[in-house]
Design a protein around this motif. Structure first.
Motif, PDB file in Angstrom:
ATOM      1  N   LEU A  10       0.828  -1.200   0.000  1.00 52.83           N
ATOM      2  CA  LEU A  10       0.000   0.000   0.000  1.00 52.83           C
ATOM      3  C   LEU A  10       0.865   1.254   0.000  1.00 52.83           C
ATOM      4  CD1 LEU A  10      -2.766   1.343   0.177  1.00 52.83           C
ATOM      5  CD2 LEU A  10      -2.629   1.114   2.676  1.00 52.83           C
ATOM      6  N   GLN A  11       1.951   1.220   0.769  1.00 52.32           N
ATOM      7  CA  GLN A  11       2.856   2.368   0.791  1.00 52.32           C
ATOM      8  C   GLN A  11       3.487   2.591  -0.575  1.00 52.32           C
ATOM      9  OE1 GLN A  11       5.598   1.504   3.937  1.00 52.32           O
ATOM     10  NE2 GLN A  11       4.155   2.025   5.579  1.00 52.32           N
ATOM     11  N   PHE A  12       3.926   1.510  -1.215  1.00 51.05           N
ATOM     12  CA  PHE A  12       4.499   1.642  -2.554  1.00 51.05           C
ATOM     13  C   PHE A  12       3.470   2.184  -3.543  1.00 51.05           C
ATOM     14  CE2 PHE A  12       7.793  -1.375  -1.084  1.00 51.05           C
ATOM     15  CZ  PHE A  12       8.915  -0.668  -1.510  1.00 51.05           C
ATOM     16  N   MET A  13       2.241   1.754  -3.403  1.00 52.44           N
ATOM     17  CA  MET A  13       1.196   2.224  -4.304  1.00 52.44           C
ATOM     18  C   MET A  13       0.925   3.714  -4.097  1.00 52.44           C
ATOM     19  SD  MET A  13      -2.686   0.803  -4.785  1.00 52.44           S
ATOM     20  CE  MET A  13      -3.190   1.389  -3.163  1.00 52.44           C
ATOM     21  N   LEU A  14       0.886   4.137  -2.831  1.00 53.02           N
ATOM     22  CA  LEU A  14       0.653   5.549  -2.547  1.00 53.02           C
ATOM     23  C   LEU A  14       1.790   6.410  -3.069  1.00 53.02           C
ATOM     24  CD1 LEU A  14      -0.815   5.374   1.081  1.00 53.02           C
ATOM     25  CD2 LEU A  14      -2.031   5.857  -1.048  1.00 53.02           C
ATOM     26  N   VAL A  15       3.025   5.941  -2.879  1.00 53.59           N
ATOM     27  CA  VAL A  15       4.175   6.690  -3.403  1.00 53.59           C
ATOM     28  C   VAL A  15       4.114   6.775  -4.920  1.00 53.59           C
ATOM     29  CG1 VAL A  15       6.685   6.654  -3.671  1.00 53.59           C
ATOM     30  CG2 VAL A  15       5.664   6.175  -1.444  1.00 53.59           C
ATOM     31  N   GLY A  16       3.735   5.680  -5.565  1.00 47.76           N
ATOM     32  CA  GLY A  16       3.619   5.701  -7.019  1.00 47.76           C
ATOM     33  C   GLY A  16       2.548   6.659  -7.501  1.00 47.76           C
ATOM     34  N   ILE A  17       1.414   6.694  -6.784  1.00 53.60           N
ATOM     35  CA  ILE A  17       0.335   7.614  -7.161  1.00 53.60           C
ATOM     36  C   ILE A  17       0.796   9.065  -7.019  1.00 53.60           C
ATOM     37  CG2 ILE A  17      -1.948   8.449  -6.498  1.00 53.60           C
ATOM     38  CD1 ILE A  17      -2.657   5.583  -5.737  1.00 53.60           C
ATOM     39  N   VAL A  18       1.504   9.344  -5.919  1.00 56.08           N
ATOM     40  CA  VAL A  18       2.002  10.707  -5.706  1.00 56.08           C
ATOM     41  C   VAL A  18       2.982  11.099  -6.797  1.00 56.08           C
ATOM     42  CG1 VAL A  18       3.376  12.154  -4.164  1.00 56.08           C
ATOM     43  CG2 VAL A  18       1.589  10.688  -3.227  1.00 56.08           C
ATOM     44  N   LEU A  19       3.885  10.187  -7.165  1.00 54.96           N
ATOM     45  CA  LEU A  19       4.864  10.488  -8.210  1.00 54.96           C
ATOM     46  C   LEU A  19       4.184  10.714  -9.556  1.00 54.96           C
ATOM     47  CD1 LEU A  19       7.751   8.002  -7.311  1.00 54.96           C
ATOM     48  CD2 LEU A  19       7.688  10.483  -6.964  1.00 54.96           C
ATOM     49  N   LEU A  20       3.193   9.891  -9.859  1.00 52.86           N
ATOM     50  CA  LEU A  20       2.462  10.089 -11.110  1.00 52.86           C
ATOM     51  C   LEU A  20       1.706  11.403 -11.116  1.00 52.86           C
ATOM     52  CD1 LEU A  20       1.050   6.493 -11.757  1.00 52.86           C
ATOM     53  CD2 LEU A  20       2.863   7.668 -13.032  1.00 52.86           C
ATOM     54  N   TYR A  21       1.114  11.723  -9.971  1.00 49.62           N
ATOM     55  CA  TYR A  21       0.379  12.983  -9.855  1.00 49.62           C
ATOM     56  C   TYR A  21       1.315  14.177 -10.029  1.00 49.62           C
ATOM     57  CZ  TYR A  21      -2.537  16.614  -7.736  1.00 49.62           C
ATOM     58  OH  TYR A  21      -3.240  17.766  -7.493  1.00 49.62           O
ATOM     59  N   ALA A  22       2.469  14.128  -9.323  1.00 51.35           N
ATOM     60  CA  ALA A  22       3.434  15.219  -9.450  1.00 51.35           C
ATOM     61  C   ALA A  22       3.999  15.297 -10.861  1.00 51.35           C
ATOM     62  CB  ALA A  22       4.576  15.032  -8.440  1.00 51.35           C
ATOM     63  N   GLY A  23       4.248  14.142 -11.456  1.00 49.87           N
ATOM     64  CA  GLY A  23       4.773  14.148 -12.817  1.00 49.87           C
ATOM     65  C   GLY A  23       3.790  14.723 -13.817  1.00 49.87           C
ATOM     66  N   GLY A  24       2.507  14.387 -13.644  1.00 47.03           N
ATOM     67  CA  GLY A  24       1.516  14.898 -14.578  1.00 47.03           C
ATOM     68  C   GLY A  24       1.287  16.392 -14.455  1.00 47.03           C
ATOM     69  N   LEU A  25       1.381  16.916 -13.231  1.00 44.37           N
ATOM     70  CA  LEU A  25       1.102  18.332 -13.017  1.00 44.37           C
ATOM     71  C   LEU A  25       2.332  19.224 -13.160  1.00 44.37           C
ATOM     72  CD1 LEU A  25      -1.385  18.323  -9.994  1.00 44.37           C
ATOM     73  CD2 LEU A  25      -1.892  18.577 -12.421  1.00 44.37           C
ATOM     74  N   ILE A  26       3.525  18.691 -12.912  1.00 41.59           N
ATOM     75  CA  ILE A  26       4.717  19.535 -12.873  1.00 41.59           C
ATOM     76  C   ILE A  26       5.711  19.167 -13.973  1.00 41.59           C
ATOM     77  CG2 ILE A  26       6.668  20.281 -11.459  1.00 41.59           C
ATOM     78  CD1 ILE A  26       4.957  19.725  -8.993  1.00 41.59           C
ATOM     79  N   ALA A  28       5.561  17.083 -16.643  1.00 38.13           N
ATOM     80  CA  ALA A  28       5.092  17.081 -18.032  1.00 38.13           C
ATOM     81  C   ALA A  28       4.950  18.490 -18.612  1.00 38.13           C
ATOM     82  CB  ALA A  28       3.772  16.316 -18.133  1.00 38.13           C
ATOM     83  N   PRO A  29       4.311  19.441 -17.908  1.00 41.18           N
ATOM     84  CA  PRO A  29       4.250  20.803 -18.470  1.00 41.18           C
ATOM     85  C   PRO A  29       5.625  21.444 -18.653  1.00 41.18           C
ATOM     86  CG  PRO A  29       2.613  20.533 -16.752  1.00 41.18           C
ATOM     87  CD  PRO A  29       3.489  19.325 -16.692  1.00 41.18           C
ATOM     88  N   ILE A  30       6.545  21.216 -17.698  1.00 35.51           N
ATOM     89  CA  ILE A  30       7.888  21.787 -17.835  1.00 35.51           C
ATOM     90  C   ILE A  30       8.595  21.196 -19.045  1.00 35.51           C
ATOM     91  CG2 ILE A  30      10.167  21.904 -16.756  1.00 35.51           C
ATOM     92  CD1 ILE A  30       8.810  22.196 -14.078  1.00 35.51           C
ATOM     93  N   ALA A  31       8.438  19.897 -19.240  1.00 38.14           N
ATOM     94  CA  ALA A  31       9.049  19.261 -20.408  1.00 38.14           C
ATOM     95  C   ALA A  31       8.486  19.830 -21.707  1.00 38.14           C
ATOM     96  CB  ALA A  31       8.834  17.751 -20.343  1.00 38.14           C
ATOM     97  N   ALA A  32       7.176  20.067 -21.722  1.00 39.03           N
ATOM     98  CA  ALA A  32       6.559  20.641 -22.928  1.00 39.03           C
ATOM     99  C   ALA A  32       7.068  22.064 -23.177  1.00 39.03           C
ATOM    100  CB  ALA A  32       5.036  20.641 -22.772  1.00 39.03           C
ATOM    101  N   ILE A  33       7.231  22.853 -22.114  1.00 43.90           N
ATOM    102  CA  ILE A  33       7.736  24.216 -22.262  1.00 43.90           C
ATOM    103  C   ILE A  33       9.171  24.213 -22.783  1.00 43.90           C
ATOM    104  CG2 ILE A  33       8.380  26.304 -20.992  1.00 43.90           C
ATOM    105  CD1 ILE A  33       5.972  25.828 -19.197  1.00 43.90           C
ATOM    106  N   VAL A  34      10.006  23.321 -22.221  1.00 45.05           N
ATOM    107  CA  VAL A  34      11.403  23.238 -22.671  1.00 45.05           C
ATOM    108  C   VAL A  34      11.471  22.827 -24.137  1.00 45.05           C
ATOM    109  CG1 VAL A  34      13.573  21.995 -22.351  1.00 45.05           C
ATOM    110  CG2 VAL A  34      12.294  22.785 -20.356  1.00 45.05           C
ATOM    111  N   GLN A  35      10.676  21.845 -24.520  1.00 42.88           N
ATOM    112  CA  GLN A  35      10.663  21.408 -25.909  1.00 42.88           C
ATOM    113  C   GLN A  35      10.215  22.530 -26.843  1.00 42.88           C
ATOM    114  OE1 GLN A  35       8.103  18.077 -26.612  1.00 42.88           O
ATOM    115  NE2 GLN A  35       8.678  17.866 -28.782  1.00 42.88           N
ATOM    116  N   GLY A  36       9.202  23.280 -26.427  1.00 46.26           N
ATOM    117  CA  GLY A  36       8.745  24.387 -27.262  1.00 46.26           C
ATOM    118  C   GLY A  36       9.739  25.523 -27.337  1.00 46.26           C
TER     119      GLY A  36
END
Length: 284
Positions: A10-26, A28-36
């Motif tokens: 459960l702890q591993f799952m929660l950490v994974g969810i947090v990482l995915l959430y942070a990656g999707g919100l932070i 991914a947009p930064i990567a798109a800005i850098v690429q542009g």
């Protein structure tokens, strides 16, 4: 042992969810800005960032952020001191007004400033244009970034208590010396943390400054307002480039704030307080 095995997945799952959430919100947009931003290579990005409008926009942003941070540094400490150390009628109302920028939309703040200081506003100062000019943008930036220093310093002052200050007064120290030698060492890290938050908030302000400033190109256009105009003008390299610079500044501020948060009250701070009291006693 069995309970640990049940919690671990459960702890591993929660950490994974947090990482995915942070990656999707932070991330991914930064990567798109850098690429542009690097869509036309490093030369294209450098050319976009050295345009006169971009340089002026950064100058306006830094001017507004620095002045607003300095004003709120002083005003925030004064407000925190009054709210913690004094009892007076209307104290709850004043405390609520400090938090008003958290609740009121920045766009509304900008509109209110136009109503107050516009050409047909309630307040007219001869020879000074406030609305649709830098003074109005500065007032708006100060208002939206006002609460941070106050709210960071207030808990520290409340925990500090007046005993050390009263002891300094009995030794003959005046109020300024007591604040400088007794109170300031105690609140300095919360003060710096609040200052960093204030500067970061002022750096990224858009709604209030675009309304009260009028977004006049080359005059009342901050970096965030330039990004908005560049996107409308299909100037993606300029918009992404300015966004990268603002993001880098934000990362630096975040790293600095993390250092402030981790800074404990160590023995050398306590020793400084003892030396300060000795200094006050020997100075008389």
């Amino acid at each position: 042992m069995r309970e640990v095995k049940l919690r671990s997945p459960l702890q591993f799952m929660l950490v994974g969810i947090v990482l995915l959430y942070a990656g999707g919100l932070i991330i991914a947009p930064i990567a798109a800005i850098v690429q542009g931003a690097f869509g036309k290579g490093l030369d294209g990005l450098f050319a976009a960032l050295t345009e006169p409008d971009v340089i002026h926009a950064f100058q306006v942003t830094l001017f507004l952020s620095i002045i607003a941070a300095l004003v709120n540094l002083v005003a925030g400490v004064v407000l925190a001191w009054v709210l913690v150390r004094h009892q007076f009628p209307g104290k709850r109302l004043l405390s609520a007004l400090v938090d008003a920028p958290f609740i009121i939309s920045p766009v509304i703040i900008g509109y209110v400033l136009i109503v107050l200081f516009g050409r047909q506003g309630w307040i007219n100062i001869p020879g000074i244009q406030i609305a649709f000019a830098l003074p109005g943008m500065l007032i708006a930036t100060i208002i939206v970034s006002m609460p941070f220093v106050t709210r960071e310093v207030m808990p520290v002052l409340a925990n500090l208590g007046p005993e050390q200050e009263e002891g300094a007064y009995t030794l003959g120290a005046n109020r300024w010396l007591t604040f400088w030698r007794i109170v300031l060492p105690e609140i300095r890290w919360s003060l710096l943390y609040g200052l960093a938050l204030t500067f970061a908030r002022a750096l990224g302000e858009f709604g209030a400054v675009v309304v009260v400033g009028g977004a006049i190109q080359g005059y009342s256009e901050s970096a965030t307002v330039y990004v908005f105009r560049a996107l409308n003008d299909r100037n993606k390299i300029g918009a992404y480039g300015v966004s990268i610079v603002l993001a880098l500044l934000s990362v630096v501020l975040l790293m600095g704030m993390e250092q402030f948060k981790r800074r404990p009250k160590t023995l050398d701070v306590i020793q400084e307080e003892v030396q300060d009291v000795d200094f006050i006693g020997t100075s008389n």
